[in-house]
Design an enzyme around this catalytic site. Structure first.
Site, PDB file in Angstrom:
ATOM      1  CE  LYS A 135      -1.709   0.248   4.166  1.00 35.69           C
ATOM      2  NZ  LYS A 135      -1.121   1.323   4.965  1.00 35.69           N
ATOM      3  NE  ARG A 152       7.908   0.449   9.934  1.00 32.22           N
ATOM      4  CZ  ARG A 152       6.654   0.590   9.524  1.00 32.22           C
ATOM      5  NH1 ARG A 152       6.377   0.796   8.265  1.00 32.22           N
ATOM      6  NH2 ARG A 152       5.663   0.530  10.391  1.00 32.22           N
ATOM      7  NE  ARG A 165       7.806  -2.479   6.183  1.00 33.88           N
ATOM      8  CZ  ARG A 165       6.573  -2.036   6.366  1.00 33.88           C
ATOM      9  NH1 ARG A 165       6.001  -1.291   5.452  1.00 33.88           N
ATOM     10  NH2 ARG A 165       5.901  -2.333   7.447  1.00 33.88           N
ATOM     11  NE  ARG A 209       2.187  -1.478  13.171  1.00 33.79           N
ATOM     12  CZ  ARG A 209       3.441  -1.851  13.236  1.00 33.79           C
ATOM     13  NH1 ARG A 209       3.918  -2.771  12.436  1.00 33.79           N
ATOM     14  NH2 ARG A 209       4.231  -1.294  14.118  1.00 33.79           N
ATOM     15  NE  ARG A 245      -3.601   1.417  10.761  1.00 34.08           N
ATOM     16  CZ  ARG A 245      -2.496   1.794  10.114  1.00 34.08           C
ATOM     17  NH1 ARG A 245      -2.446   2.925   9.460  1.00 34.08           N
ATOM     18  NH2 ARG A 245      -1.445   1.019  10.106  1.00 34.08           N
TER      19      ARG A 245
HETATM   20  P1  AMP Z   1       1.604   2.431   9.143  1.00 29.26           P
HETATM   21  O1  AMP Z   1       2.892   3.001   8.636  1.00 29.26           O
HETATM   22  O2  AMP Z   1       0.420   2.866   8.367  1.00 29.26           O
HETATM   23  O3  AMP Z   1       1.675   0.921   9.284  1.00 29.26           O
HETATM   24  O4  AMP Z   1       1.410   3.008  10.627  1.00 29.26           O
HETATM   25  C1  AMP Z   1       2.329   2.734  11.639  1.00 29.26           C
HETATM   26  C2  AMP Z   1       1.692   2.969  13.003  1.00 29.26           C
HETATM   27  O5  AMP Z   1       1.244   4.320  13.109  1.00 29.26           O
HETATM   28  C3  AMP Z   1       0.460   2.128  13.280  1.00 29.26           C
HETATM   29  O6  AMP Z   1       0.784   0.854  13.806  1.00 29.26           O
HETATM   30  C4  AMP Z   1      -0.268   2.981  14.314  1.00 29.26           C
HETATM   31  O7  AMP Z   1       0.314   2.880  15.585  1.00 29.26           O
HETATM   32  C5  AMP Z   1       0.006   4.389  13.802  1.00 29.26           C
HETATM   33  N1  AMP Z   1      -1.048   4.837  12.858  1.00 29.26           N
HETATM   34  C6  AMP Z   1      -0.878   5.188  11.551  1.00 29.26           C
HETATM   35  N2  AMP Z   1      -2.033   5.557  10.988  1.00 29.26           N
HETATM   36  C7  AMP Z   1      -2.973   5.430  11.959  1.00 29.26           C
HETATM   37  C8  AMP Z   1      -4.383   5.632  12.003  1.00 29.26           C
HETATM   38  N3  AMP Z   1      -5.079   6.048  10.925  1.00 29.26           N
HETATM   39  N4  AMP Z   1      -5.022   5.407  13.172  1.00 29.26           N
HETATM   40  C9  AMP Z   1      -4.361   5.003  14.272  1.00 29.26           C
HETATM   41  N5  AMP Z   1      -3.038   4.771  14.297  1.00 29.26           N
HETATM   42  C10 AMP Z   1      -2.335   4.981  13.156  1.00 29.26           C
END
Ligand code: AMP
Length: 193
Positions: free
Chosen positions: A17, A136, A130, A147, A93
């Site tokens: 994504k 990361r 990754r 997640r 989300r």
């Molecule tokens: P991502 O890079 O999209 O996987 O986001 C990494 C982390 O950021 C997630 O595991 C959440 O802790 C936080 N996060 C990112 N976007 C959101 C969202 N829309 N709502 C809540 N937490 C978020």
């Protein structure tokens, strides 16, 4: 000024994504808005937002809705940005976030919500690769599992919501990134036509 499409890309962690959202934003000339990237930058810079959100991110938990909504609303309040179009990546989300997004966008509703379909074993393999390549720190096995669980619990219901609103399109996320990208542009262009 011609206006670019307003898109949401929904998919599990490891579905490709982030990569595809960046390419779509470039292709359509809009902004790539990744809430994960914005939050990670805040954590690295040690801003109040970062200090507030770090523990959630490290655990793979969702940052509270009001905090994320504030971040997104701030970006989307820029009229130029809204006019150029955008690709939201990692937001919404949860159902409350989706409803807040509708409120924020009022007169500029979303054009298309695209979901990338990728089987679980492929997602796990990509996340593992990754974590090794990019180092990361929030990609511990526990955080990844949490997640993915939260995707099923909180984000999956959004697919139904957007389907009801007639905005959802599903795209097969398996294959070479170039091929997936072509599929994405195909469905978005079809929707916009
Ligand atoms: P991502 O890079 O999209 O996987 O986001 C990494 C982390 O950021 C997630 O595991 C959440 O802790 C936080 N996060 C990112 N976007 C959101 C969202 N829309 N709502 C809540 N937490 C978020």
């Amino acid at each position: 000024m011609t206006s670019g499409p307003r898109l949401v890309l929904l998919g599990k962690q490891g579905s490709g994504k982030g990569t595809q959202a960046a390419r779509l934003a470039e292709h359509y000339g809009g902004e790539h808005l990744s809430t994960g990237a914005i939050l990670r930058a805040a954590v690295e810079a040690g801003t109040p937002l970062g200090l507030e959100t770090r523990r959630y991110m490290d655990a793979g938990e969702l940052v509270p809705d009001d905090v994320v909504v504030r971040v997104v609303e701030e970006r989307l309040s820029d009229r130029g940005l809204r006019a150029r179009g955008f690709v939201l990546d990692g937001f919404p989300r949860t159902e409350p976030q989706a409803l807040e997004l509708e409120r924020i966008l009022v007169d500029h509703p979303l054009d298309v919500v695209v979901t990338l379909r990728v089987p679980m074993e492929m997602v796990l393999e990509r996340i593992h690769r990754r974590a090794v390549e990019e180092g990361r720190t929030d990609d511990t096995a526990e955080a990844v599992a949490r997640r993915l669980e939260l995707f099923e619990l909180e984000t999956r219901p959004l697919l139904e919501l957007y389907d009801r609103l007639g905005r959802l399109v599903e795209v097969d996320g398996v294959g070479e990134p170039d091929d997936v990208f072509k599929r994405l542009v195909g469905v978005v262009d079809e929707r916009l036509a």
